[in-house]
Enzyme design. Structure first.
Site, PDB file in Angstrom:
ATOM      1  N   GLU A 172      19.248  50.140  17.900  1.00 39.27           N
ATOM      2  CA  GLU A 172      18.465  50.532  16.728  1.00 39.27           C
ATOM      3  C   GLU A 172      18.134  52.013  16.871  1.00 39.27           C
ATOM      4  O   GLU A 172      17.874  52.479  17.978  1.00 39.27           O
ATOM      5  CB  GLU A 172      17.134  49.758  16.629  1.00 39.27           C
ATOM      6  CG  GLU A 172      17.269  48.323  16.200  1.00 39.27           C
ATOM      7  CD  GLU A 172      17.479  47.398  17.385  1.00 39.27           C
ATOM      8  OE1 GLU A 172      17.244  47.837  18.529  1.00 39.27           O
ATOM      9  OE2 GLU A 172      17.881  46.246  17.160  1.00 39.27           O
ATOM     10  N   TYR A 224      25.929  58.666  17.886  1.00 34.72           N
ATOM     11  CA  TYR A 224      26.524  57.319  17.879  1.00 34.72           C
ATOM     12  C   TYR A 224      27.761  57.271  16.979  1.00 34.72           C
ATOM     13  O   TYR A 224      28.774  56.677  17.347  1.00 34.72           O
ATOM     14  CB  TYR A 224      25.491  56.277  17.443  1.00 34.72           C
ATOM     15  CG  TYR A 224      24.239  56.282  18.300  1.00 34.72           C
ATOM     16  CD1 TYR A 224      24.328  56.345  19.688  1.00 34.72           C
ATOM     17  CD2 TYR A 224      22.966  56.247  17.728  1.00 34.72           C
ATOM     18  CE1 TYR A 224      23.187  56.374  20.484  1.00 34.72           C
ATOM     19  CE2 TYR A 224      21.820  56.278  18.510  1.00 34.72           C
ATOM     20  CZ  TYR A 224      21.941  56.340  19.892  1.00 34.72           C
ATOM     21  OH  TYR A 224      20.821  56.378  20.665  1.00 34.72           O
ATOM     22  N   ASN A 240      16.154  59.941  12.714  1.00 29.60           N
ATOM     23  CA  ASN A 240      16.746  60.564  13.909  1.00 29.60           C
ATOM     24  C   ASN A 240      18.235  60.850  13.682  1.00 29.60           C
ATOM     25  O   ASN A 240      19.124  60.138  14.155  1.00 29.60           O
ATOM     26  CB  ASN A 240      16.543  59.652  15.125  1.00 29.60           C
ATOM     27  CG  ASN A 240      16.845  60.359  16.432  1.00 29.60           C
ATOM     28  OD1 ASN A 240      17.435  61.440  16.441  1.00 29.60           O
ATOM     29  ND2 ASN A 240      16.464  59.744  17.538  1.00 29.60           N
ATOM     30  N   ALA A 287      18.138  59.180  26.519  1.00 32.27           N
ATOM     31  CA  ALA A 287      17.519  60.500  26.308  1.00 32.27           C
ATOM     32  C   ALA A 287      18.080  61.484  27.326  1.00 32.27           C
ATOM     33  O   ALA A 287      18.490  61.109  28.427  1.00 32.27           O
ATOM     34  CB  ALA A 287      15.996  60.419  26.428  1.00 32.27           C
TER      35      ALA A 287
END
Ligand SMILES: CC(C)(COP(=O)(O)OP(=O)(O)OC[C@H]1O[C@@H](n2cnc3c(N)ncnc32)[C@H](O)[C@@H]1OP(=O)(O)O)[C@@H](O)C(=O)NCCC(=O)NCCS
Length: 145
Positions: free
Chosen positions: A104, A116, A109, A71
């Protein structure tokens, strides 16, 4: 300019602030203290002077690295901090003998999935009802290194 360093106890208050701003079910202070003692855990933080602006956590088990959390403080997003944290994690765990990184991510999201994918992670399947707060499915992603 920011610095990326391994997580230490003094970073935990800043990490908790970002957790609360970023997740519906943030990890507790105790969970991060446990991670400092966990020999499998590898955490990095991004610092703007002394302020924690982002972090990434992972567990390294044999030749696999499992990202547990990532985050960035809302005021520091879209500056490439998460991307850099993942790149530095990748280069570091590669030296430790890791051949693949997995994680995961919630199906909803899309910003994290974009992040990613921009680094070469590929989708490998779905874990049904993985998130217990709302029973949401998780996308399983892998990056072979
Ligand atoms: C997801 C998160 C970690 C991204 O951090 P960040 O430092 O802002 O990401 P970066 O600046 O490194 O972004 C790299 C790329 O990811 C993608 N991306 C990041 N945020 C995005 C957004 N809000 N919408 C769409 N794509 C996004 C883009 O491709 C971006 O590249 P670009 O800025 O050149 O277009 C951050 O938004 C966050 O903390 N979200 C809340 C917590 C979370 O969801 N963590 C992931 C759990 S699996």
């Amino acid at each position: 300019m920011y610095l990326v360093v391994p997580m230490e106890e003094r970073h935990i208050p800043g990490i908790l602030e970002i957790e609360k701003l970023s997740f519906h079910t943030p990890w507790s202070k105790e969970a991060f203290y446990q991670e400092l003692k966990n020999h499998f855990a590898f955490y990095l933080v991004a610092l703007d002077k002394d302020k924690v602006v982002g972090y990434i956590g992972s567990w390294i088990i044999l030749d696999e690295c499992h990202i547990t959390n990532v985050a960035v403080h809302p005021q520091y997003r879209r500056l490439g901090i998460a991307k850099n944290l993942i790149k530095i994690l990748k280069d570091t765990v590669k030296i430790k003998g890791v051949t693949g990184i997995t994680l995961e991510v919630r199906v909803s999201n899309h910003s994290a999935q974009n992040l990613y994918k921009s680094l070469g992670f590929l989708e490998y399947g779905i874990r049904k009802g993985y998130y217990t707060d709302n029973n949401e499915d998780a996308v399983i992603m892998w990056l072979k290194i």
